[in-house]
Every structure is written in structure tokens, then in C-alpha cells.
Design a protein around this motif. Structure first.
Motif, PDB file in Angstrom:
ATOM      1  N   ILE A 140       0.837  -1.209   0.000  1.00 24.37           N
ATOM      2  CA  ILE A 140       0.000   0.000   0.000  1.00 24.37           C
ATOM      3  C   ILE A 140       0.866   1.251   0.000  1.00 24.37           C
ATOM      4  CG2 ILE A 140      -1.547   1.388   1.465  1.00 24.37           C
ATOM      5  CD1 ILE A 140      -3.014  -1.194   2.177  1.00 24.37           C
ATOM      6  N   ASP A 141       1.923   1.261   0.796  1.00 23.80           N
ATOM      7  CA  ASP A 141       2.810   2.425   0.851  1.00 23.80           C
ATOM      8  C   ASP A 141       3.530   2.642  -0.479  1.00 23.80           C
ATOM      9  OD1 ASP A 141       2.060   2.950   3.425  1.00 23.80           O
ATOM     10  OD2 ASP A 141       3.815   2.009   4.360  1.00 23.80           O
ATOM     11  N   ARG A 144       0.971   4.128  -2.850  1.00 23.71           N
ATOM     12  CA  ARG A 144       0.797   5.548  -2.493  1.00 23.71           C
ATOM     13  C   ARG A 144       1.910   6.392  -3.098  1.00 23.71           C
ATOM     14  NH1 ARG A 144       1.227   5.754   3.560  1.00 23.71           N
ATOM     15  NH2 ARG A 144       1.114   7.997   3.159  1.00 23.71           N
ATOM     16  N   LEU A 147       1.322   6.697  -6.874  1.00 25.64           N
ATOM     17  CA  LEU A 147       0.217   7.624  -7.151  1.00 25.64           C
ATOM     18  C   LEU A 147       0.667   9.067  -6.987  1.00 25.64           C
ATOM     19  CD1 LEU A 147      -2.729   5.782  -5.337  1.00 25.64           C
ATOM     20  CD2 LEU A 147      -2.500   6.124  -7.806  1.00 25.64           C
ATOM     21  N   LEU A 148       1.496   9.314  -5.987  1.00 25.32           N
ATOM     22  CA  LEU A 148       2.014  10.664  -5.769  1.00 25.32           C
ATOM     23  C   LEU A 148       2.974  11.055  -6.895  1.00 25.32           C
ATOM     24  CD1 LEU A 148       2.271  13.158  -3.925  1.00 25.32           C
ATOM     25  CD2 LEU A 148       4.114  11.964  -2.713  1.00 25.32           C
ATOM     26  N   CYS A 155      -2.382  10.641  -0.751  1.00 25.11           N
ATOM     27  CA  CYS A 155      -3.359   9.827  -0.029  1.00 25.11           C
ATOM     28  C   CYS A 155      -2.653   9.110   1.120  1.00 25.11           C
ATOM     29  CB  CYS A 155      -4.027   8.818  -0.967  1.00 25.11           C
ATOM     30  SG  CYS A 155      -2.890   7.730  -1.817  1.00 25.11           S
ATOM     31  N   ASP A 156      -3.433   8.548   2.038  1.00 24.37           N
ATOM     32  CA  ASP A 156      -2.854   7.800   3.149  1.00 24.37           C
ATOM     33  C   ASP A 156      -3.550   6.454   3.267  1.00 24.37           C
ATOM     34  OD1 ASP A 156      -5.280   8.228   4.562  1.00 24.37           O
ATOM     35  OD2 ASP A 156      -4.522  10.137   5.325  1.00 24.37           O
ATOM     36  N   ARG A 157      -3.229   5.711   4.317  1.00 24.09           N
ATOM     37  CA  ARG A 157      -3.755   4.344   4.449  1.00 24.09           C
ATOM     38  C   ARG A 157      -5.260   4.321   4.695  1.00 24.09           C
ATOM     39  NH1 ARG A 157       1.095   2.585   8.389  1.00 24.09           N
ATOM     40  NH2 ARG A 157       2.784   2.734   6.857  1.00 24.09           N
ATOM     41  N   ASN A 159      -7.349   5.639   2.929  1.00 29.27           N
ATOM     42  CA  ASN A 159      -7.991   5.559   1.608  1.00 29.27           C
ATOM     43  C   ASN A 159      -8.058   4.132   1.081  1.00 29.27           C
ATOM     44  OD1 ASN A 159      -6.354   8.543   1.232  1.00 29.27           O
ATOM     45  ND2 ASN A 159      -8.534   8.448   0.731  1.00 29.27           N
ATOM     46  N   PHE A 160      -7.553   3.173   1.828  1.00 31.02           N
ATOM     47  CA  PHE A 160      -7.511   1.790   1.358  1.00 31.02           C
ATOM     48  C   PHE A 160      -8.409   0.907   2.233  1.00 31.02           C
ATOM     49  CE2 PHE A 160      -3.799   3.736  -0.375  1.00 31.02           C
ATOM     50  CZ  PHE A 160      -3.569   3.096  -1.588  1.00 31.02           C
ATOM     51  N   PHE A 177      -8.647   0.915  -3.321  1.00 38.22           N
ATOM     52  CA  PHE A 177      -8.257   2.306  -3.084  1.00 38.22           C
ATOM     53  C   PHE A 177      -9.467   3.198  -3.356  1.00 38.22           C
ATOM     54  CE2 PHE A 177      -6.733   6.254  -5.240  1.00 38.22           C
ATOM     55  CZ  PHE A 177      -6.288   6.907  -4.097  1.00 38.22           C
TER      56      PHE A 177
END
Length: 442
Positions: A140-141, A144, A147-148, A155-157, A159-160, A177
Motif C-alpha cells: 500500500i505504501d 501511495r 500515485l504521488l 493519499c494515506d492508508r 484511503n484503502f 483504493f
């Protein structure tokens, strides 16, 4: 006066017809959902064919009421039926079913906006030291960070949404997501995005190069943990085969037919609901749907063709394509088309492509998932056939990740086709360079 029995009043034929209808409708019961002026449309229709259901969902959806296509498996025999309904209506009937009968999927329509989703899995027996929760957090990180980097999307965790159906034998999670008014253009773009990350990770783990861009900011030991053992060798715990057209994706609280592995919210999930509702369970259900967006007009669609071709567009500026598919497709080689159709019967040709550089034909198949590698039908992944015009041979390949390296025993093209290729090969080759035209028809 003696009361009239139902058989005499309605007739035996009507009774039989009513009984057959009741067998078809499994999810919806006689429990009536309360209706109110601001509530969702009560429309509900069942279909035997997926194409009919998808077409009806597109036709009956409005700006304020988005209908979805669901598929459920009948408890008696596992056969599938398709339902078109508003998600809130489907949930009303679905949630009261006995746990063991909740075997439902969302159909993710092709060319339809959808949230980024992941199917994560690995066999526990072969990977006893793996920590699935930590592996999910690392992935997930990484997503993220991508996506950035590609979309400037912070976004952060929370959002998942993480759903878990892990058993003693298999680690299994769905990760979705969710971000308000943000989606990918369709799941093919998600597939390309995730496969790019997948390949970057493999390259990072297998090369000695010092510079790896985004991945340099992560602990290599954490990334290495995502590489798991399977019966077919080592791979990442990400299933890349779930981004096909009209994909069936299991819904919240559902299990696979004949099993007891229900998708529930993971204990390490930090998700904040996007679709706010009074009922907490309904919030989770709506957010877990990949292709449900109540207000598509405000959607920003993310596109990913490759790492150097990344775009974002407003949904209202994207032309809408028809959902209903043609029955069959053809190439510039009618004789070979007929041969392939006979070979795959009762399946059909979904896409026929010619590649001039390699002088090969590629036939994407639907309706027949038989794979020579495993000696049976795949449950969800399709197969495809390659015709090599250089060697005049044909062979089968598969979209299943475990079969990605498999190549069936080549078959020789029939003599009558070889004769025409030898005699009229130049004409065929001239008329066959139409890959773009064929693709546009799909």
C-alpha cells in the motif's frame, strides 16, 4: 361454498411456471424493501446471460441512480445468475441470506470507471514465515508513492479498504483504493499501472543497480518479503490476472461456492468511508464495489498507458462506448478464423489481432477456458490462441499468471489452409495489416 384450490383457479401450467421462476430468483426474497422519495430505484431484474445484464444496467442507469450488475451462484449447483439492481437494493436482500449462501460477485464492466483494486494471495504452507499484514502495508505504501509520483495524488492508508478471507491454507485479501471523485478510466489502466509496479519490484530485487527511483525509499527486506513461493515457483503475492474485461470480483461478506472463506474487514484496516450511510455495514459494502459511483459527472479519471504516458481527464469529457459486445470477431484470414472457431467450440473469438512485425495472429477467446497446461477449465481467466504464419503452426496460451510461461504443443495448420497461404500469401499479408481497425471494433 367449497373453496377453489389453487390448481383449479390458476391452472397447472401457471403453477409450474411460477415454481420455475422461484427457483431462478435466489437472492431476492418476499421481504420488501421500504421505499421513500429519496431512496434508490427498486428496479430488479435477473438474467441468464451476462451481456444482457450489462446492457440493461447501462440502459437503466441515470445520473442519480447507478445500477450495477451482480452475479450469484445458486446454492444447489453453483450455476450463475446475473442481477441488475441498485447496490443498496441488492444489499437489502443479500444481507439477510444465511452466511453459507452468500456467494456473490460484482461484474466490473469493461470500459467503465473503477477504483484501483488488488487481489493478494499466497499459500501459507509454503510461506510459514510470511507476515501478510506487514506485506500488505508495504505494498500500500509503495502504491501511495507511485500515485504521488505519477498523478501528484496525496493519499494515506485510510484511503484503502482491506477485506480479508484468509484461511489456514491460504492468505487472501482484497484491497480497494477509495477516494471521492477519483477513479481509473477502466480496469485495463489499473492492470497496466499495477503490472508496472510489479515489474519494477522484480527488477529491483533481481538486479544490482543502485538507482531504483521510488523503491529506493523503501526497506529492501520489506520488499523482499512480498516475494512468495508457489507450486509454480517464486512470484509476488499480487494476482495480476484480475484486470480482464467484465471481471467477476467477490463482494463483501461473500465466500466462494462450496467454501467458507468470507470477505470481512481486516483487523489492520484504517479505512474512512467515502459513501456515508447510517448503516455501517452498508458503507463498507458500497465502498467495496469497484465500479459503483453515484455521481460520475464529477469523476476525475486516471489513465495509465505506460510510465511516460499518464493522464487525468474529467468523466464528462470522455466519450461513452456501448457495453453490448458483438457476438464474434474476424480477422483478415477467414479460413484460419473458421479453423480457430472449430478448435474452440463452443467458445467464440472476442478479439482477432494481426501483428505484422512477427507475422502472427492472436485470438482472444471467451466461452471456453480450457487450458492444456492444467488439463481443465480455468475458473475465471481466459485463454488465447496464437497462429504463427512463419512456421504455419498454432498453439494455446493462457492469461492465468501461473500459466504465463506455458506454451501448448504446437499444432500444424490444416493442409487446405497451408495451400491457400502458399498460393495467396502475398495477398493475405497485404490485407492483414489492420490491427488498429480490428481493435476499434471491439
Amino acid at each position: 361454498m367449497e373453496p377453489i384450490c389453487t390448481n383449479r383457479f390458476y391452472g397447472s401450467k401457471v403453477q409450474k411456471r411460477s415454481a420455475s421462476r422461484s427457483k431462478i430468483c435466489w437472492v431476492k426474497t418476499h421481504r420488501v424493501m421500504p421505499s421513500h422519495i429519496l431512496g434508490p430505484t427498486q428496479y430488479w431484474q435477473e438474467f441468464h446471460k451476462q451481456a444482457d445484464a450489462l446492457a440493461m444496467a447501462a440502459e437503466r442507469s441515470t445520473k442519480t441512480d447507478t445500477l450495477c450488475t451482480f452475479v450469484y451462484q445458486r446454492p444447489s449447483d453453483g450455476s450463475r445468475r446475473f442481477v441488475v439492481a441498485h447496490p443498496e437494493v441488492y444489499w437489502w436482500y443479500y444481507k439477510i441470506k444465511p452466511q453459507e449462501e452468500r456467494c456473490s460477485y460484482e461484474v466490473i464492466p469493461k470500459d467503465s470507471p473503477c477504483w484501483l483494486y488488488l487481489d493478494l494471495e499466497y499459500p501459507i504452507e509454503l510461506n510459514p514465515l510470511c507476515n501478510g499484514s506487514r506485506m500488505t502495508k508495504t505494498l500500500i505504501d509503495i502504491i501511495r508513492a507511485y500515485l504521488l509520483n505519477h498523478y501528484h495524488l496525496l493519499c494515506d492508508r485510510s484511503n484503502f479498504l482491506i477485506l480479508d478471507s484468509t484461511t489456514s491454507k491460504k492468505f487472501s485479501r482484497h484491497v480497494i483504493f477509495t477516494m471521492k471523485d477519483m477513479a481509473f478510466k477502466d480496469n485495463s489502466h489499473i492492470g497496466k499501472f499495477i503490472k508496472t509496479i510489479y515489474n519494477d519490484i522484480l527488477f529491483y530485487l533481481k538486479s544490482d543497480t543502485l538507482s531504483h527511483g521510488i523503491l529506493n525509499y523503501f526497506n529492501k527486506a520489506d520488499i523482499e518479503e512480498m516475494l512468495v513461493k508457489t507450486q509454480h515457483g517464486e512470484k509476488l503475492f499480487i494476482d495480476n490476472g484480475v484486470y480482464t474485461k467484465n471481471r467477476h470480483f467477490r463482494i463483501y461478506l461473500s465466500t466462494k461456492w462450496g467454501k467458507q472463506s468470507y470477505l470481512t474487514v481486516s483487523t489492520d484496516c484504517m479505512h474512512n468511508a467515502v459513501n456515508k450511510c447510517r448503516e455501517k455495514e452498508l458503507e463498507i459494502f458500497l465502498d467495496s464495489l469497484i465500479s459503483y459511483f453515484p455521481n460520475k459527472q464529477n469523476l476525475i479519471l486516471l489513465e495509465f498507458f505506460n510510465r511516460s504516458d499518464v493522464k487525468a481527464k474529467l468523466y464528462s469529457n470522455v466519450p461513452i462506448r456501448s457495453i453490448r459486445e458483438n457476438d464474434d470477431q474476424s480477422s483478415a484470414y477467414p479460413e484460419i478464423d473458421r479453423y480457430i472457431r472449430n478448435l474452440i467450440d463452443p467458445g467464440k473469438i472476442r478479439i482477432a489481432k494481426y501483428f505484422d512485425k512477427t507475422k502472427t495472429l492472436r485470438y482472444e477467446i471467451y466461452g471456453n477456458r480450457y487450458c492444456e497446461n492444467i488439463g481443465r477449465y480455468h475458473k475465471s481467466n481466459n485463454v488465447y490462441w496464437i497462429v504463427d504464419l512463419n512456421t504455419k503452426k498454432v498453439y494455446q496460451k493462457c492469461h492465468d499468471e501461473d500459466c504465463s510461461e506455458f506454451l501448448s504443443t504446437p499444432k500444424n495448420l490444416p493442409e487446405e489452409i497451408l495451400f491457400k497461404l502458399d498460393k495467396e500469401g502475398d495477398i493475405f499479408m497485404t490485407g492483414a495489416t489492420i490491427d488498429e481497425d480490428i481493435t476499434k471494433k471491439i
